[in-house]
Design a protein around this motif. Structure first.
Motif, PDB file in Angstrom:
ATOM      1  N   HIS A  68      42.604 117.633   6.683  1.00 32.49           N
ATOM      2  CA  HIS A  68      43.513 116.703   7.625  1.00 32.49           C
ATOM      3  C   HIS A  68      44.181 115.391   7.301  1.00 32.49           C
ATOM      4  CE1 HIS A  68      42.823 114.207  11.665  1.00 32.49           C
ATOM      5  NE2 HIS A  68      43.037 115.665  12.212  1.00 32.49           N
ATOM      6  N   PRO A  69      44.921 114.496   7.371  1.00 35.60           N
ATOM      7  CA  PRO A  69      45.047 113.623   7.215  1.00 35.60           C
ATOM      8  C   PRO A  69      43.987 112.469   6.789  1.00 35.60           C
ATOM      9  CG  PRO A  69      47.227 114.090   8.145  1.00 35.60           C
ATOM     10  CD  PRO A  69      45.924 115.284   8.352  1.00 35.60           C
ATOM     11  N   GLY A  70      43.158 112.137   8.546  1.00 35.86           N
ATOM     12  CA  GLY A  70      42.199 110.893   8.102  1.00 35.86           C
ATOM     13  C   GLY A  70      41.358 111.683   7.235  1.00 35.86           C
ATOM     14  N   ALA A  71      40.769 113.324   6.789  1.00 34.77           N
ATOM     15  CA  ALA A  71      40.062 112.828   5.604  1.00 34.77           C
ATOM     16  C   ALA A  71      40.265 112.730   4.411  1.00 34.77           C
ATOM     17  CB  ALA A  71      39.480 114.330   5.552  1.00 34.77           C
ATOM     18  N   LEU A  72      41.754 113.043   3.700  1.00 34.71           N
ATOM     19  CA  LEU A  72      42.333 112.852   2.809  1.00 34.71           C
ATOM     20  C   LEU A  72      42.142 111.306   2.742  1.00 34.71           C
ATOM     21  CD1 LEU A  72      43.745 114.087   0.707  1.00 34.71           C
ATOM     22  CD2 LEU A  72      46.276 113.371   1.633  1.00 34.71           C
ATOM     23  N   ASP A  73      42.348 110.520   3.475  1.00 35.10           N
ATOM     24  CA  ASP A  73      42.535 108.628   3.635  1.00 35.10           C
ATOM     25  C   ASP A  73      40.864 108.868   2.662  1.00 35.10           C
ATOM     26  OD1 ASP A  73      44.684 108.918   3.713  1.00 35.10           O
ATOM     27  OD2 ASP A  73      44.603 108.139   5.682  1.00 35.10           O
ATOM     28  N   ARG A  74      39.916 109.710   3.712  1.00 38.27           N
ATOM     29  CA  ARG A  74      38.630 108.491   3.076  1.00 38.27           C
ATOM     30  C   ARG A  74      38.254 109.556   2.422  1.00 38.27           C
ATOM     31  NH1 ARG A  74      34.063 111.382   3.680  1.00 38.27           N
ATOM     32  NH2 ARG A  74      35.462 113.861   4.794  1.00 38.27           N
ATOM     33  N   LEU A  75      38.621 110.572   2.062  1.00 41.28           N
ATOM     34  CA  LEU A  75      38.273 110.818   0.844  1.00 41.28           C
ATOM     35  C   LEU A  75      39.019 110.088  -0.687  1.00 41.28           C
ATOM     36  CD1 LEU A  75      38.219 114.921   1.047  1.00 41.28           C
ATOM     37  CD2 LEU A  75      35.914 113.648   0.318  1.00 41.28           C
ATOM     38  N   ALA A  76      40.275 109.910  -0.781  1.00 42.11           N
ATOM     39  CA  ALA A  76      40.322 109.126  -1.470  1.00 42.11           C
ATOM     40  C   ALA A  76      39.948 107.745  -1.505  1.00 42.11           C
ATOM     41  CB  ALA A  76      42.488 108.841  -1.537  1.00 42.11           C
ATOM     42  N   ARG A  77      39.413 107.029  -1.252  1.00 44.26           N
ATOM     43  CA  ARG A  77      39.014 105.815  -0.480  1.00 44.26           C
ATOM     44  C   ARG A  77      37.858 106.168  -1.421  1.00 44.26           C
ATOM     45  NH1 ARG A  77      40.861 105.621   4.601  1.00 44.26           N
ATOM     46  NH2 ARG A  77      38.559 106.247   5.085  1.00 44.26           N
ATOM     47  N   ARG A  78      36.908 107.357  -1.352  1.00 44.40           N
ATOM     48  CA  ARG A  78      35.722 107.026  -1.794  1.00 44.40           C
ATOM     49  C   ARG A  78      36.101 108.194  -3.173  1.00 44.40           C
ATOM     50  NH1 ARG A  78      30.262 107.113  -2.435  1.00 44.40           N
ATOM     51  NH2 ARG A  78      29.165 108.916  -2.443  1.00 44.40           N
ATOM     52  N   LEU A  79      37.225 108.269  -3.532  1.00 44.90           N
ATOM     53  CA  LEU A  79      37.595 108.852  -4.773  1.00 44.90           C
ATOM     54  C   LEU A  79      37.531 107.354  -5.736  1.00 44.90           C
ATOM     55  CD1 LEU A  79      38.509 110.583  -7.634  1.00 44.90           C
ATOM     56  CD2 LEU A  79      40.848 110.112  -6.599  1.00 44.90           C
ATOM     57  N   ALA A  80      37.875 105.765  -5.136  1.00 46.53           N
ATOM     58  CA  ALA A  80      38.175 105.267  -5.809  1.00 46.53           C
ATOM     59  C   ALA A  80      36.568 104.620  -6.227  1.00 46.53           C
ATOM     60  CB  ALA A  80      38.934 104.146  -5.173  1.00 46.53           C
ATOM     61  N   GLU A  81      35.599 104.468  -5.330  1.00 44.18           N
ATOM     62  CA  GLU A  81      34.216 104.053  -4.911  1.00 44.18           C
ATOM     63  C   GLU A  81      33.440 105.209  -6.173  1.00 44.18           C
ATOM     64  OE1 GLU A  81      32.879 104.966  -1.065  1.00 44.18           O
ATOM     65  OE2 GLU A  81      34.023 103.066  -0.436  1.00 44.18           O
TER      66      GLU A  81
ATOM     67  N   LEU B 246      34.521 107.435  -9.004  1.00 45.01           N
ATOM     68  CA  LEU B 246      35.222 106.572 -10.380  1.00 45.01           C
ATOM     69  C   LEU B 246      34.365 105.179 -10.587  1.00 45.01           C
ATOM     70  CD1 LEU B 246      38.461 108.368 -10.395  1.00 45.01           C
ATOM     71  CD2 LEU B 246      36.145 109.573 -11.417  1.00 45.01           C
ATOM     72  N   ASP B 247      34.549 104.354  -9.683  1.00 44.04           N
ATOM     73  CA  ASP B 247      34.068 102.222 -10.185  1.00 44.04           C
ATOM     74  C   ASP B 247      32.268 102.798 -10.841  1.00 44.04           C
ATOM     75  OD1 ASP B 247      37.129 101.337 -10.417  1.00 44.04           O
ATOM     76  OD2 ASP B 247      37.017 101.027  -8.384  1.00 44.04           O
ATOM     77  N   ALA B 248      31.713 103.064 -10.100  1.00 45.98           N
ATOM     78  CA  ALA B 248      30.702 103.263 -10.175  1.00 45.98           C
ATOM     79  C   ALA B 248      30.527 104.215 -11.310  1.00 45.98           C
ATOM     80  CB  ALA B 248      30.068 103.667  -8.877  1.00 45.98           C
ATOM     81  N   TYR B 249      30.736 105.595 -11.914  1.00 48.07           N
ATOM     82  CA  TYR B 249      30.534 106.272 -12.408  1.00 48.07           C
ATOM     83  C   TYR B 249      30.860 105.072 -13.978  1.00 48.07           C
ATOM     84  CZ  TYR B 249      29.699 109.731 -15.503  1.00 48.07           C
ATOM     85  OH  TYR B 249      29.294 110.819 -16.640  1.00 48.07           O
TER      86      TYR B 249
ATOM     87  N   ASP C 265      40.655 113.111 -19.009  1.00 48.23           N
ATOM     88  CA  ASP C 265      40.765 113.787 -20.357  1.00 48.23           C
ATOM     89  C   ASP C 265      40.016 114.533 -21.613  1.00 48.23           C
ATOM     90  OD1 ASP C 265      40.483 112.841 -23.029  1.00 48.23           O
ATOM     91  OD2 ASP C 265      39.446 111.244 -22.820  1.00 48.23           O
ATOM     92  N   GLU C 266      41.277 115.835 -20.717  1.00 42.14           N
ATOM     93  CA  GLU C 266      40.675 117.121 -21.696  1.00 42.14           C
ATOM     94  C   GLU C 266      39.662 117.412 -20.130  1.00 42.14           C
ATOM     95  OE1 GLU C 266      37.960 117.332 -25.652  1.00 42.14           O
ATOM     96  OE2 GLU C 266      39.423 116.056 -26.052  1.00 42.14           O
ATOM     97  N   ASP C 267      38.613 117.985 -20.250  1.00 48.61           N
ATOM     98  CA  ASP C 267      37.554 117.904 -19.319  1.00 48.61           C
ATOM     99  C   ASP C 267      36.767 117.040 -17.997  1.00 48.61           C
ATOM    100  OD1 ASP C 267      35.594 117.509 -20.997  1.00 48.61           O
ATOM    101  OD2 ASP C 267      34.096 118.822 -20.303  1.00 48.61           O
ATOM    102  N   ARG C 268      37.188 115.724 -18.334  1.00 48.92           N
ATOM    103  CA  ARG C 268      36.472 114.644 -17.703  1.00 48.92           C
ATOM    104  C   ARG C 268      37.687 113.580 -16.621  1.00 48.92           C
ATOM    105  NH1 ARG C 268      31.693 113.604 -19.980  1.00 48.92           N
ATOM    106  NH2 ARG C 268      31.262 115.226 -21.005  1.00 48.92           N
ATOM    107  N   PHE C 269      37.452 113.829 -15.326  1.00 47.69           N
ATOM    108  CA  PHE C 269      37.998 112.702 -14.837  1.00 47.69           C
ATOM    109  C   PHE C 269      37.963 111.691 -14.642  1.00 47.69           C
ATOM    110  CE2 PHE C 269      38.326 117.168 -13.388  1.00 47.69           C
ATOM    111  CZ  PHE C 269      39.714 116.997 -13.078  1.00 47.69           C
ATOM    112  N   HIS C 270      38.467 110.436 -14.804  1.00 45.72           N
ATOM    113  CA  HIS C 270      38.544 109.038 -14.778  1.00 45.72           C
ATOM    114  C   HIS C 270      40.204 108.931 -14.218  1.00 45.72           C
ATOM    115  CE1 HIS C 270      41.399 108.305 -18.070  1.00 45.72           C
ATOM    116  NE2 HIS C 270      41.149 109.222 -18.454  1.00 45.72           N
TER     117      HIS C 270
END
Length: 680
Positions: A448-461, A463-466, A510-515
């Motif tokens: 769902h477009p709304g779910a994709l937008d929400r997950l994209a925001r969550r992705l940034a949060e 990765l930044d925290a990690y 990067d190989e098997d790691r996402f960043h």
């Protein structure tokens, strides 16, 4: 050809895509009327003949006056056999309600009518039988008025009513004409849907084995086809198909079908199971839907009440959770329910179900399935979701399911969830996309477009925290990232989501790691200084490195908690090689070791561990793991207690410095390409 175990007339040379069912009180003449119309006595059991009543379902082939082929399902009328009657209703396209002129509307007349309405039968007519037992014409008029009053507000209000006396043939021509006219208004069954055959009979035939019968409610079945019987997951092959005694290669929705199954024991099959295409519908112990508690129900419906649930040809026990409204329902109320089933049941959204009280068994309610497999609760405010799942427009219903999921889902997963063929689901999703209610991630994955937008925001949060918490780490592993996003589930769906973000530039690999794009572990000047100090310790130690990471940390003047991450980062950058647990060497030290072994081999030929130890100038504690590392890289080959060096002293692995260590058996360098398999 399978010898038929059901009564039948002469085989039809056409399809039988149309099913007529009887209904009515016990001893009102249903079986007699069927025999007069078809010539078939549907009472096949000795007990039925002895008692003079129908106990189980009976079947007969039939042709309408215009030539249209059909089948008649004759149901028992006695209250003790209502569960058998219900098993036959799911296959009815048109009902013939039978009322005897000498008794009129009786309790099972009313209960059968309730069952027909609750299970979604919408076409039919009335046969007023036994008119030859009544001498007063005025009495027939009174009975007819009584019938009309009982049918007021039902789907049979205004339906044709025909007076008949089957033994004498009186009124049969008018009844046949009325059946012909009513049949013209009945929609055709869904032959393009998934094949579903609820089993209502199981038996064996000598020389042929297991045979099951039922009404094919959707899709098609073909001889030779692989099928699965659920619940139970029993796989089988269709050896032969019959439609009322005639072998056919293909059966279509709406036909009464006998299926000869190979590869399954008839003792493991029973009424209520369903013959399916493998990988489509699965049995469930949860269903949710819109339900109605009948005005004639014997008592209010309470939360967690135990009931008998009928769907298709199956009957299972379950407990009803009242979702909305939540209070006990008085007779006549309706709303949303979730039902916890005590045994698995095969149902799909849009199917009808019947509710009967546990004890004594009485028909009390029913409804339509909106969802299966999920444990809905009141706190989820389910009304708007379940209502959307039942939207008249399939594209809107699928968009609602995408919104509810809140994560990517596959077409195959939605097909299993909705009980629809995958190509049909794909077409509906394309319609939802055009309306702006769905996004394709490719590879048969949608969100769902709304779910994709929400997950994209969550992705940034995430990765930044990690990166902030793990400044030396290259990034997150696939499963950990999807778990943090709460976007796991189907691996194919999760992979499509990550690839979508990689293509968009929101994510890097990067190989098997996402960043995060642009992230470089250890980029801070302070971290760089610590890396250089640690590398210097190993460079100066050469072939006699510290025996533990903690010792290396102490030698470099670093905190012990940092050293593992620093070593991993140096390995990733090709500055160190992990030879064995606790043993790290620089590429220069490995090259020196190789050259020393090459010189040793020129002098003595294949060498022992002791000879290698002396040539390397190290203890056996390091010599043995170093040689085993060379074995794994296929730079040496072990022959008994000796080894032979297989690479020259200058370029052992494709030229240049010794490459960073790969996993055992890879024979060389890790591939650092960003196009690596995301399933790692």
């Amino acid at each position: 050809m399978i010898p038929t175990a059901e009564p039948h007339a002469e085989p039809s040379d056409g399809l039988l895509p149309f099913v007529i069912g009887t209904a009515g009180h016990v001893d009102h003449g249903k079986t007699t009327l069927v025999r007069a119309l078809t010539g078939v006595d549907t009472d096949r059991l000795q007990e039925e003949k002895r008692r003079g009543i129908s106990i189980d379902l009976g079947f007969a082939p039939f042709r309408l006056p215009g030539g249209r082929p059909a089948a008649i399902v004759d149901v028992p009328g006695h209250e003790r056999f209502i569960h058998n009657m219900v098993a036959g209703v799911h296959g009815m396209d048109l009902v013939l309600l039978v009322v005897a002129a000498d008794e009129g509307v009786m309790p099972q007349t009313v209960e059968h009518l309730d069952i027909l309405e609750l299970l979604g039968v919408r076409h039919g007519l009335i046969a007023l039988t036994k008119i030859d037992t009544v001498d007063d014409p005025a009495w027939l008029d009174l009975v007819e008025e009584d019938i009309r009053a009982a049918l007021r507000g039902t789907f049979l209000e205004g339906a044709p009513l025909v007076r008949v006396a089957p033994p004498a043939g009186t009124g049969l021509d008018r009844l046949l004409a009325a059946l012909e006219e009513a049949a013209a208004r009945v929609p055709v069954r869904d032959a393009g849907g998934l094949p579903r055959l609820p089993i209502d009979r199981v038996f064996t035939v000598a020389g042929f084995g297991t045979v099951v019968t039922g009404t094919l409610v959707s899709g098609t079945l073909e001889a030779g086809q692989r099928v699965v019987i659920e619940p139970g997951g029993q796989e089988a092959r269709i050896r032969q198909l019959q439609v009322h005694g005639r072998a056919v290669e293909r059966a279509v929705a709406g036909q009464r079908v006998a299926v000869n199954l190979a590869g399954v024991d008839h003792h493991r099959l029973q009424r209520g199971q369903v013959v399916l295409q493998p990988g489509t519908l699965a049995a469930t112990t949860w269903l949710a839907g819109r339900a109605r508690w009948l005005p004639r129900a014997p008592w209010p419906l309470r939360h967690q009440e135990r009931v008998r649930v009928h769907a298709g040809a199956a009957e299972v026990l379950g407990r009803v959770r009242l979702l909305e409204p939540a209070h006990p329902w008085a007779p006549g109320e309706e709303g949303w329910v979730a039902i916890r089933l005590e045994a698995p049941l095969v149902v799909a959204p849009g199917d009808r179900f019947l509710l009967r009280t546990y004890s004594p068994p009485r028909t009390a309610g029913g409804g339509i399935v909106a969802d299966t497999g999920r444990q809905w609760t009141r706190r989820q405010r389910p009304a708007r979701w379940l209502d959307a799942f039942l939207a008249d427009e399939p594209a809107r219903a699928l968009a609602a399911r995408l919104a509810w999921a809140g994560r990517p889902v596959t077409v195959a997963g939605l097909a299993r969830e909705t009980g629809q063929p995958a190509p049909r689901v794909e077409a509906w999703l394309q319609a939802a996309r055009r309306a702006g209610d769905a996004r394709s991630l490719g590879q048969g994955v949608w969100i769902h477009p709304g779910a994709l937008d929400r997950l994209a925001r969550r992705l940034a949060e995430v990765l930044d925290a990690y990166h902030q918490e793990h400044p030396l780490d290259r990034g997150m592993r696939r499963d950990a990232l999807l778990h943090a996003l709460q976007a796991g589930g189907d691996p194919a769906a999760g992979q499509a989501l990550l690839e979508h973000w990689l293509a968009e530039g929101r994510l890097a690999l990067d190989e098997d790691r996402f960043h995060r794009p642009g992230w470089r572990p250890g980029g801070d000047p302070g971290v760089q200084a610590r890396l250089e100090r640690l590398e210097a310790v190993y460079r100066e130690a050469h072939l006699a490195p510290p025996d533990r990471p903690e010792a290396a940390a102490a030698a470099a003047g670093l905190p012990e908690e940092d050293v593992e991450a620093l070593l991993a980062l140096l390995e990733h950058r090709g500055r160190l090689v992990r030879v064995a647990p606790g043993l790290w060497l620089t590429p220069a030290a490995l090259a020196d070791a190789r050259n020393r072994l090459a010189d040793l081999q020129r002098r003595v030929g294949p060498f022992t561990v002791a000879e290698a130890r002396d040539a390397l100038g190290v203890t056996r504690k390091w010599a043995l793991p170093l040689l085993e590392y060379f074995d794994r890289r296929r730079w040496t080959r072990r022959e008994g207690d000796r080894r032979q060096l297989l690479v020259g002293p200058e370029e052992p692995a494709g030229g240049g410095a010794v490459p960073a260590a790969g996993p055992p058996g890879t024979g060389g360098q890790w591939d650092p390409s960003p196009n690596r398999d995301l399933n790692r």
